[in-house]
Design an enzyme around this catalytic site. Structure first.
Site, short mmCIF file in Angstrom:
data_model
loop_
_atom_site.label_atom_id
_atom_site.label_comp_id
_atom_site.label_asym_id
_atom_site.label_seq_id
_atom_site.Cartn_x
_atom_site.Cartn_y
_atom_site.Cartn_z
N ASP A 172 48.22 37.60 48.70
CA ASP A 172 49.01 38.82 48.80
C ASP A 172 48.38 39.95 47.99
O ASP A 172 48.21 39.84 46.77
CB ASP A 172 50.44 38.57 48.32
CG ASP A 172 51.15 37.51 49.15
OD1 ASP A 172 51.06 37.60 50.38
OD2 ASP A 172 51.77 36.61 48.56
N ASP A 214 43.13 35.27 45.83
CA ASP A 214 44.57 35.38 45.96
C ASP A 214 44.86 35.92 47.36
O ASP A 214 43.98 36.53 47.99
CB ASP A 214 45.12 36.33 44.90
CG ASP A 214 46.61 36.54 45.02
OD1 ASP A 214 47.35 35.54 45.06
OD2 ASP A 214 47.04 37.70 45.11
#
Length: 238
Positions: A19, A17
């Site tokens: 963020d 991922d």
């Protein structure tokens, strides 16, 4: 150094991922969401940047996040959802220009070690800004591919907790889910990794002082929980 969980280093590919895992942008997103929701009439109690961010918006597209939080406050109006999502985008861009963005050092160390070990890596994000953010943070060259919100819209990929972003990233890396690891900090993203049948799902707990946060990641399907992706370079974490 390859002393982290052995299953990670046995994988052909790793999907991260963006963020809160690779770049330190989760705080900017939470602040932007706070401003957007506080501008909505009828939102009571107000948006909590910790609990509500993690529960309702983290890892989701702007539209899905706005819809989820507003529904939790009893607001089910498409126009309000759209206006809130647009307001969040404006706030995020403003904060980004004011404050900038940095890569998380632990994630950079792990990406470099995986690169040296010839393990292919990808980043995924519901954000349409992901490619620019990764480039600005200086880590784009460590990733073989990025699947972001623009790709999701173009390919009509459903958002997390559906695993479509992760499976598309694995496909681009030439790997199947059973030979790919996922590193994710959002509950919805961890659930997507588990639902997609990935070989290893690592949960990154951004709030290590809160035992409930780690338990939430495990409950949603994390095999391993760490406070920072760089911990995967140290002795295996239970």
């Amino acid at each position: 150094m390859r002393t982290g969980p052995a299953k990670l280093w046995a994988c052909r590919a790793v999907v991260f991922d963006t963020d809160g895992v690779i770049i330190d942008s989760a705080g900017l997103h939470a602040t932007a969401w706070k401003a957007a929701f506080d501008a909505c009439p009828g939102v009571d109690p107000p948006f909590d940047q910790d609990a509500d961010y993690r529960t309702h918006v983290d890892g989701k597209s702007r539209h899905d996040g706005a819809a989820a939080f507003l529904a939790a406050r009893g607001i089910d109006d498409p126009a309000t959802v759209s206006a809130t999502a647009a307001r969040k985008e404006e706030e995020f861009v403003r904060l980004l220009h004011e404050q900038g963005i940095e890569a998380l050092s632990g994630a950079v160390r792990l990406l470099c070690a995986l690169h040296d070990a010839r393990v292919r890596c990808a980043a995924v994000s519901a954000s349409r800004h992901a490619r620019d953010l990764l480039a600005c943070a200086g880590v784009r060259s460590l990733l073989q591919t990025v699947v972001d919100g623009n790709d999701a819209a173009r390919l009509r990929l459903p958002g997390k907790p559906e695993p479509a972003l992760f499976t598309e990233a694995a496909r681009r890396l030439g790997a199947e889910p059973p030979e790919t690891a996922v590193v994710e900090d959002a509950l919805a993203g961890v659930a997507a990794g588990r639902r997609g049948g990935f070989a290893l799902v690592v949960g990154v707990n951004r709030d290590p002082a809160n035992p409930a946060a780690a338990e939430g990641l495990r409950a949603h399907g994390a095999d391993v929980v760490v406070a920072d992706a760089g911990e995967l370079l140290t002795e295996a974490t239970p």
